[in-house]
Motif scaffolding. Structure first.
Motif, short mmCIF file in Angstrom:
data_model
loop_
_atom_site.label_atom_id
_atom_site.label_comp_id
_atom_site.label_asym_id
_atom_site.label_seq_id
_atom_site.Cartn_x
_atom_site.Cartn_y
_atom_site.Cartn_z
N ILE A 70 0.73 -1.31 0.01
CA ILE A 70 0.01 -0.08 0.09
C ILE A 70 0.88 1.30 -0.08
O ILE A 70 0.89 2.24 -0.64
N LEU A 71 1.96 1.30 0.72
CA LEU A 71 2.94 2.43 0.99
C LEU A 71 3.27 2.55 -0.46
O LEU A 71 3.72 3.87 -1.12
N LEU A 72 4.04 1.48 -1.24
CA LEU A 72 4.41 1.54 -2.59
C LEU A 72 3.62 2.28 -3.57
O LEU A 72 4.07 3.16 -4.35
N ILE A 73 2.25 1.95 -3.22
CA ILE A 73 1.26 2.31 -4.31
C ILE A 73 1.00 3.73 -3.94
O ILE A 73 1.19 4.60 -5.13
N CYS A 74 0.95 3.94 -2.77
CA CYS A 74 0.71 5.56 -2.62
C CYS A 74 2.02 6.42 -2.94
O CYS A 74 1.69 7.46 -3.65
N ILE A 75 3.35 5.76 -2.85
CA ILE A 75 4.12 6.68 -3.40
C ILE A 75 4.33 6.65 -5.05
O ILE A 75 4.49 7.92 -5.51
N ALA A 76 4.09 5.68 -5.40
CA ALA A 76 3.97 5.70 -7.26
C ALA A 76 2.94 6.75 -7.54
O ALA A 76 2.94 7.61 -8.54
N VAL A 77 1.64 6.64 -6.80
CA VAL A 77 0.31 7.56 -7.32
C VAL A 77 0.89 8.98 -6.93
O VAL A 77 0.49 9.88 -7.80
N TRP A 78 1.60 9.42 -5.89
CA TRP A 78 2.09 10.44 -5.68
C TRP A 78 3.06 11.13 -6.85
O TRP A 78 2.79 12.26 -7.07
N LEU A 79 3.75 10.49 -6.97
CA LEU A 79 5.00 10.64 -8.05
C LEU A 79 4.06 11.07 -9.58
O LEU A 79 4.32 12.07 -10.03
N LEU A 80 3.32 10.06 -9.62
CA LEU A 80 2.45 10.19 -10.96
C LEU A 80 1.52 11.40 -10.87
O LEU A 80 1.31 12.26 -11.89
N HIS A 81 0.95 11.86 -9.73
CA HIS A 81 0.21 12.87 -9.60
C HIS A 81 0.93 14.26 -9.80
O HIS A 81 0.71 15.20 -10.27
N GLU A 82 2.23 13.94 -9.29
CA GLU A 82 3.19 15.43 -9.46
C GLU A 82 3.38 15.54 -10.85
O GLU A 82 3.51 16.67 -11.38
N ALA A 83 3.57 14.61 -11.51
CA ALA A 83 3.95 14.52 -12.87
C ALA A 83 2.81 15.09 -13.81
O ALA A 83 2.91 16.29 -14.76
N VAL A 84 1.78 14.47 -13.50
CA VAL A 84 0.35 15.35 -14.23
C VAL A 84 0.16 16.56 -13.80
O VAL A 84 -0.32 17.17 -14.63
N ALA A 85 0.42 16.92 -12.68
CA ALA A 85 -0.10 18.40 -12.25
C ALA A 85 1.10 19.30 -12.80
O ALA A 85 0.53 20.31 -13.24
#
Length: 187
Positions: A70-85
């Motif tokens: 779950i923590l790994l998913i959270c990190i990956a999604v956060w990084l992706l969110h930053e790229a899209v933002a």
């Protein structure tokens, strides 16, 4: 009440609602700049993608026991969110005015997920240490938690709140953009 409980309450009753409120303010700014007539459907689509990106770790953390997966998913999604933002602002800036209010909303929308992720790591420090040690024993178990954070009613109330302040407004934004595109008012 111990420190963990205080941090959980900070997440549930301040940061999560504040993220929704910042999203609503951002939507008001898009509406004021008539997004449907300038940056249009593509930017609106990016907003929906970012909302869904952050919704994934929020739901995972509220429903399942937090493990290394779950923590790994959270990190990956956060990084992706930053790229899209980053791409969202890069795309929109030359096409429409981004007001000071919208910039402030963006600062909250960008920082709150990092703050929430940091608190999740602190609350689940032994699990975080296992992740940093690349120990994935028991990871990705998706084991539902018995006692949800905030009690049984928190998740439905929070989802209802988010539907009102984010889901419905951003659906309206997409519909406005689709309507403008259909009428030929935007590219």
């Amino acid at each position: 009440m111990d420190t963990s409980d205080l941090l959980i309450n900070l997440l549930l009753f301040l940061f999560l609602p504040l993220w929704g409120i910042a999203g609503f303010i951002d939507w008001l700014c898009h509406r004021a700049t008539h997004i449907e007539h300038n940056s249009g459907l593509f930017e609106s689509f990016l907003h929906s993608v970012m909302g869904i990106q952050i919704a994934i770790p929020i739901i995972l953390c509220l429903v399942f026991r937090i493990d290394q997966g779950i923590l790994l998913i959270c990190i990956a999604v956060w990084l992706l969110h930053e790229a899209v933002a980053h791409y969202d602002v890069h795309y929109a800036a030359p096409k429409r005015h981004i007001s000071i209010w919208e910039m402030h909303a963006h600062s909250y929308l960008a920082t709150l997920p990092l703050y929430m992720l940091s608190i999740i790591f602190i609350i689940n420090w032994p699990v975080a240490l296992k992740l940093f040690q690349f120990d994935f024993t028991g990871a990705f178990a998706f084991e539902r938690i018995e006692q949800p954070w905030g009690g049984d009613s928190y998740l439905p109330v929070y989802l209802g709140f988010m539907a009102i302040v984010c889901v419905i407004p951003y659906c309206e934004e997409i519909l406005r953009c689709l309507w403008a595109k259909w009428q030929g008012a935007t590219a």
